[in-house]
Design an enzyme around this catalytic site. Sequence first.
Site, PDB file in Angstrom:
ATOM      1  N   HIS A  42       0.827  -1.201   0.000  1.00  0.00           N
ATOM      2  CA  HIS A  42       0.000   0.000   0.000  1.00  0.00           C
ATOM      3  C   HIS A  42       0.864   1.255   0.000  1.00  0.00           C
ATOM      4  O   HIS A  42       0.899   2.011   0.966  1.00  0.00           O
ATOM      5  CB  HIS A  42      -0.954  -0.018   1.202  1.00  0.00           C
ATOM      6  N   HIS A  76       0.020  -9.655   1.597  1.00  0.00           N
ATOM      7  CA  HIS A  76      -1.222  -9.813   2.379  1.00  0.00           C
ATOM      8  C   HIS A  76      -1.841 -11.193   2.243  1.00  0.00           C
ATOM      9  O   HIS A  76      -2.725 -11.552   3.002  1.00  0.00           O
ATOM     10  CB  HIS A  76      -2.282  -8.807   1.915  1.00  0.00           C
ATOM     11  N   CYS A  98       3.445 -13.112   3.145  1.00  0.00           N
ATOM     12  CA  CYS A  98       4.367 -13.051   4.287  1.00  0.00           C
ATOM     13  C   CYS A  98       4.199 -14.321   5.151  1.00  0.00           C
ATOM     14  O   CYS A  98       3.065 -14.769   5.386  1.00  0.00           O
ATOM     15  CB  CYS A  98       4.055 -11.811   5.121  1.00  0.00           C
ATOM     16  N   GLU A 128      -5.901  -8.997   3.740  1.00  0.00           N
ATOM     17  CA  GLU A 128      -5.405 -10.146   4.537  1.00  0.00           C
ATOM     18  C   GLU A 128      -6.571 -10.838   5.239  1.00  0.00           C
ATOM     19  O   GLU A 128      -6.690 -12.067   5.240  1.00  0.00           O
ATOM     20  CB  GLU A 128      -4.390  -9.659   5.585  1.00  0.00           C
ATOM     21  N   THR A 164      -2.434  -9.596  11.229  1.00  0.00           N
ATOM     22  CA  THR A 164      -1.025  -9.387  11.633  1.00  0.00           C
ATOM     23  C   THR A 164      -0.707  -7.935  11.983  1.00  0.00           C
ATOM     24  O   THR A 164       0.230  -7.675  12.728  1.00  0.00           O
ATOM     25  CB  THR A 164      -0.080  -9.825  10.494  1.00  0.00           C
ATOM     26  N   SER A 265       5.045  -0.291   4.691  1.00  0.00           N
ATOM     27  CA  SER A 265       5.205  -0.264   3.237  1.00  0.00           C
ATOM     28  C   SER A 265       5.814   1.045   2.738  1.00  0.00           C
ATOM     29  O   SER A 265       5.734   1.352   1.547  1.00  0.00           O
ATOM     30  CB  SER A 265       3.860  -0.542   2.566  1.00  0.00           C
TER      31      SER A 265
END
Length: 284
Positions: A42, A76, A98, A128, A164, A265
Amino acid sequence: MKIKTAKSAGFCFGVKNAVDQAIKVTSKKNTHPVFCLGEIVHNSHVVNLLKRSGLSIITNLDQIKDNNGTIILSAHGVPPRILNKAKQKNLEIVNTTCPMVKKVQNLAVSLNEKNYKVVLIGDKSHPEVKGVVEWGNNNVTVVSNISDAETLPFNQPIGIISQTTFSTELFKQIINFIKQKAQAEVNIHNTICNATEQRQKETEELSKTTDTMFIIGGKNSANTKRLYEIGLKYCKASFWVTNEKEVTQEMLKEAKIIGITAGASTPSVIIKAVTNKIMELSNE
Ligand code: F3S
């Protein structure tokens, strides 16, 4: 004037890995098109850079017409349905999910298989979260606040996981509420990643010891939003900026000790540019 920059500001290992992989793929001499499903991270600076190297952002795999190309999946994570569809279309898959997100997806699968009422503490609209819900076979209830938690079936065993990048403080509040109400087992997995926890903690410490805070990151970045909320709680003059162009003299009018942090990010080049602009305006 003094500037304190959070050590945790900027790319986490998951985002760094995703961006590195996307750079590697787009910098190869590709004989077929390279796509990314949604934004790789993002942050418009990073996304535009990759677009200039030939990456096409798509929102749906059906946009790939001739079943030819490489598809990059973001950090994500994606639902199993999307992975299967990419395989059926014979696309070359670069899956940058991730490992911390993968852990949440796996927990959604196993808790659902063990017949827990699976509760995911997170933002309903976050990619996510949407992905994890499908990994849990759509038997997952997303809880974003205490009022969502009030409607849970407290007479059943509840298995809890978290987005997360969720707020650690709000996570604890929701957990305490559920534990008080529960009439059966509560199986809690705090899956907020270490990078997020550390960034939030450092932002709190910084904003308690500074008079002006700059939180740098995309306006669609959930983890940057959390940092901004933490900053505002302890430091009234907290500003959420996406790049140096948004820093104004007005923001610095009371500034003596400035704190700088950035979402997971945000690339270091943007953090440097914002810092330089702050120093430039302070010297005028
Ligand atoms: Fe992964 Fe945490 Fe970053 S989940 S993408 S390390 S914010």
